[in-house]
Motif scaffolding. Structure first.
Motif, PDB file in Angstrom:
ATOM      1  N   LEU A  16      39.538  31.915  45.080  1.00 24.81           N
ATOM      2  CA  LEU A  16      38.346  32.826  44.019  1.00 24.81           C
ATOM      3  C   LEU A  16      37.490  31.849  43.481  1.00 24.81           C
ATOM      4  N   LYS A  17      36.387  32.358  43.325  1.00 23.12           N
ATOM      5  CA  LYS A  17      35.130  31.203  43.324  1.00 23.12           C
ATOM      6  C   LYS A  17      34.811  32.025  41.539  1.00 23.12           C
ATOM      7  N   PRO A  20      44.929  33.805  45.913  1.00 24.45           N
ATOM      8  CA  PRO A  20      43.903  33.872  46.053  1.00 24.45           C
ATOM      9  C   PRO A  20      43.366  32.929  45.991  1.00 24.45           C
ATOM     10  N   GLU A  77      35.085  35.255  39.304  1.00 27.51           N
ATOM     11  CA  GLU A  77      36.275  35.857  39.667  1.00 27.51           C
ATOM     12  C   GLU A  77      37.372  35.217  39.479  1.00 27.51           C
ATOM     13  N   LYS A  78      37.065  33.745  39.548  1.00 28.76           N
ATOM     14  CA  LYS A  78      38.098  32.694  38.832  1.00 28.76           C
ATOM     15  C   LYS A  78      39.108  32.319  37.571  1.00 28.76           C
ATOM     16  N   TYR A  94      40.268  35.967  36.846  1.00 27.32           N
ATOM     17  CA  TYR A  94      41.618  36.084  36.875  1.00 27.32           C
ATOM     18  C   TYR A  94      42.721  35.232  36.223  1.00 27.32           C
TER      19      TYR A  94
END
Length: 88
Positions: free
Chosen positions: A32-33, A30, A36-37, A40
């Motif tokens: 993600l930034k 994934p 969201e990161k 996660y």
């Protein structure tokens, strides 16, 4: 002792699938930034902690079986947890 003849080309050894697997790993992960990161990574940390909790429960059962011997109840199995048990 005689040497066995190898039919594999030693110069192409690394090229035979290593880079294909690396490419597929990098494209499937994934991207993600920001929040969201962080979310996660927190889910991964939670999963690892729950796994460690389940291992501690297993160790506790083994120690208590060893300590209590015949007095340990046969039908008792302590429950295992999943990460979703700790989420709202």
């Amino acid at each position: 002792m005689s040497k066995k003849k190898s039919y594999m080309n030693k110069s192409n050894l690394i090229k035979e699938g290593f880079f294909d697997k690396l490419k597929s790993f990098l494209t499937l992960r994934p991207n993600l930034k920001g929040k969201e990161k962080i979310s996660y990574l927190n889910k991964i940390k939670l999963a690892l902690k729950v796994s460690n909790l389940n291992k501690a429960i297993d160790d506790f059962e083994k120690v208590s079986k060893k300590h209590l011997g015949k007095d340990y109840p046969k039908n008792i199995k302590l429950g295992r947890f999943e990460p979703k048990d700790f989420l709202k």
